[in-house]
Design a protein around this motif. Structure first.
Motif, PDB file in Angstrom:
ATOM      1  N   ALA A 161       0.825  -1.206   0.000  1.00  0.00           N
ATOM      2  CA  ALA A 161       0.000   0.000   0.000  1.00  0.00           C
ATOM      3  C   ALA A 161       0.862   1.260   0.000  1.00  0.00           C
ATOM      4  CB  ALA A 161      -0.934   0.000   1.205  1.00  0.00           C
ATOM      5  N   VAL A 162       1.952   1.242   0.766  1.00  0.00           N
ATOM      6  CA  VAL A 162       2.864   2.383   0.782  1.00  0.00           C
ATOM      7  C   VAL A 162       3.516   2.549  -0.593  1.00  0.00           C
ATOM      8  CG1 VAL A 162       5.001   3.296   1.787  1.00  0.00           C
ATOM      9  CG2 VAL A 162       3.297   2.236   3.262  1.00  0.00           C
ATOM     10  N   GLN A 174       5.709   3.018 -12.572  1.00  0.00           N
ATOM     11  CA  GLN A 174       5.375   1.731 -11.983  1.00  0.00           C
ATOM     12  C   GLN A 174       5.579   1.786 -10.476  1.00  0.00           C
ATOM     13  OE1 GLN A 174       7.976  -1.109 -13.828  1.00  0.00           O
ATOM     14  NE2 GLN A 174       9.841  -0.203 -13.009  1.00  0.00           N
ATOM     15  N   ARG A 175       4.976   0.833  -9.797  1.00  0.00           N
ATOM     16  CA  ARG A 175       5.090   0.802  -8.349  1.00  0.00           C
ATOM     17  C   ARG A 175       6.531   0.537  -7.938  1.00  0.00           C
ATOM     18  NH1 ARG A 175       1.319  -3.503  -6.096  1.00  0.00           N
ATOM     19  NH2 ARG A 175       3.098  -4.876  -6.369  1.00  0.00           N
ATOM     20  N   PRO A 176       7.106   1.378  -7.091  1.00  0.00           N
ATOM     21  CA  PRO A 176       8.506   1.190  -6.688  1.00  0.00           C
ATOM     22  C   PRO A 176       8.660  -0.040  -5.799  1.00  0.00           C
ATOM     23  CG  PRO A 176       7.494   2.921  -5.379  1.00  0.00           C
ATOM     24  CD  PRO A 176       6.493   2.542  -6.434  1.00  0.00           C
ATOM     25  N   LYS A 197       2.948   6.909   7.278  1.00  0.00           N
ATOM     26  CA  LYS A 197       1.574   7.123   7.724  1.00  0.00           C
ATOM     27  C   LYS A 197       0.829   8.024   6.740  1.00  0.00           C
ATOM     28  CE  LYS A 197       2.230   6.480  12.720  1.00  0.00           C
ATOM     29  NZ  LYS A 197       1.075   5.624  13.007  1.00  0.00           N
ATOM     30  N   MET A 198       1.533   9.011   6.221  1.00  0.00           N
ATOM     31  CA  MET A 198       0.926   9.916   5.248  1.00  0.00           C
ATOM     32  C   MET A 198       0.539   9.155   3.979  1.00  0.00           C
ATOM     33  SD  MET A 198       0.128  13.091   5.163  1.00  0.00           S
ATOM     34  CE  MET A 198       0.274  14.713   4.461  1.00  0.00           C
ATOM     35  N   LEU A 199       1.422   8.279   3.533  1.00  0.00           N
ATOM     36  CA  LEU A 199       1.148   7.515   2.315  1.00  0.00           C
ATOM     37  C   LEU A 199       0.015   6.511   2.533  1.00  0.00           C
ATOM     38  CD1 LEU A 199       4.809   6.993   1.049  1.00  0.00           C
ATOM     39  CD2 LEU A 199       3.038   8.426   0.007  1.00  0.00           C
ATOM     40  N   TRP A 200      -0.042   5.890   3.709  1.00  0.00           N
ATOM     41  CA  TRP A 200      -1.168   5.000   4.011  1.00  0.00           C
ATOM     42  C   TRP A 200      -2.483   5.773   3.987  1.00  0.00           C
ATOM     43  CZ3 TRP A 200       2.515   2.488   7.839  1.00  0.00           C
ATOM     44  CH2 TRP A 200       2.816   1.174   7.449  1.00  0.00           C
ATOM     45  N   ALA A 201      -2.475   6.960   4.592  1.00  0.00           N
ATOM     46  CA  ALA A 201      -3.688   7.776   4.616  1.00  0.00           C
ATOM     47  C   ALA A 201      -4.102   8.167   3.198  1.00  0.00           C
ATOM     48  CB  ALA A 201      -3.467   9.022   5.478  1.00  0.00           C
TER      49      ALA A 201
END
Length: 214
Positions: A161-162, A174-176, A197-201
């Protein structure tokens, strides 16, 4: 000693410093993305919960933990080692998770895994101490440091998810992978945990807009 993510004031401070260091983080904050502390108990109890939750649904993990807590009182390494394999299987633990938690319990009791002192180490040092235990992988170590210990610089670079949130936020093709995301996160030290946490949000916000479960 590291300033832990134990209050909204510390989280706000970390978000402010991230915004000054990274325009993308500043943009996410300005758009209303707001992460939460979401702490769990530290120590053996918290680490056991994370191990139990690996590769199962939240509902399944909660059910297993509820059954385990009925026989794990208090939830300490010594009590865990006294439980039989049959007791643990009846509670719902797989053989692999039993082995991992027995290894963790033994390391804590022997003093090789100082769970109560990991806050005195850098995120990288604490990560290394955890992953030396057989069965504790990088994701488990980083999630424990971030959500149980509140280490502000712990960074689960292997979390899908991150990774996906970073792809969307930074406009990547693409997804890193974990290595690429670790390199990107260098700019976020010593607040990589706040960035996670910011990226999860942000990921939850995007998925809720799409109507997908999060």
């Amino acid at each position: 000693m590291t300033t832990l993510l134990e209050t909204d004031a510390v989280l706000k401070r970390g978000l402010g410093e991230l915004a000054m260091a990274d325009p993308v983080m500043a943009k996410l904050a300005a758009s209303g993305i707001t992460p939460q502390l979401r702490k769990r108990p530290p120590g053996f109890e918290g680490l056991a919960w994370i191990v139990i939750g690996q590769q199962v649904s939240t509902a399944s993990a909660t059910a297993i933990w509820t059954r385990l807590r009925q026989i794990l009182e208090p939830p300490t390494p010594g009590v865990f080692l006294r439980l039989s394999d049959e007791d643990l299987r009846t509670a719902g633990l797989s053989a692999g998770k039993v082995r991992t938690l027995r290894a963790v319990a033994a390391e804590v009791i022997d003093g090789r895994l100082p769970l109560d002192e990991l806050h005195n180490h850098s995120a990288d040092e604490a990560h290394d101490l955890l992953t030396r235990v057989k069965g504790i992988g990088p994701w488990t170590a980083d999630v424990y440091l971030l959500f149980c210990l509140g280490h502000p610089d712990a960074f689960p670079s292997g979390d899908l998810a991150v990774q996906e949130a970073a792809r969307l936020a930074y406009g990547l093709e693409q997804r890193p992978d974990a290595k690429t995301l670790t390199a990107l996160a260098e700019n976020w030290r010593p607040w990589r945990g706040v960035a996670a946490k910011m990226l999860w949000a942000y990921y939850r916000t995007i998925k809720s807009r799409e109507g997908a479960p999060v």
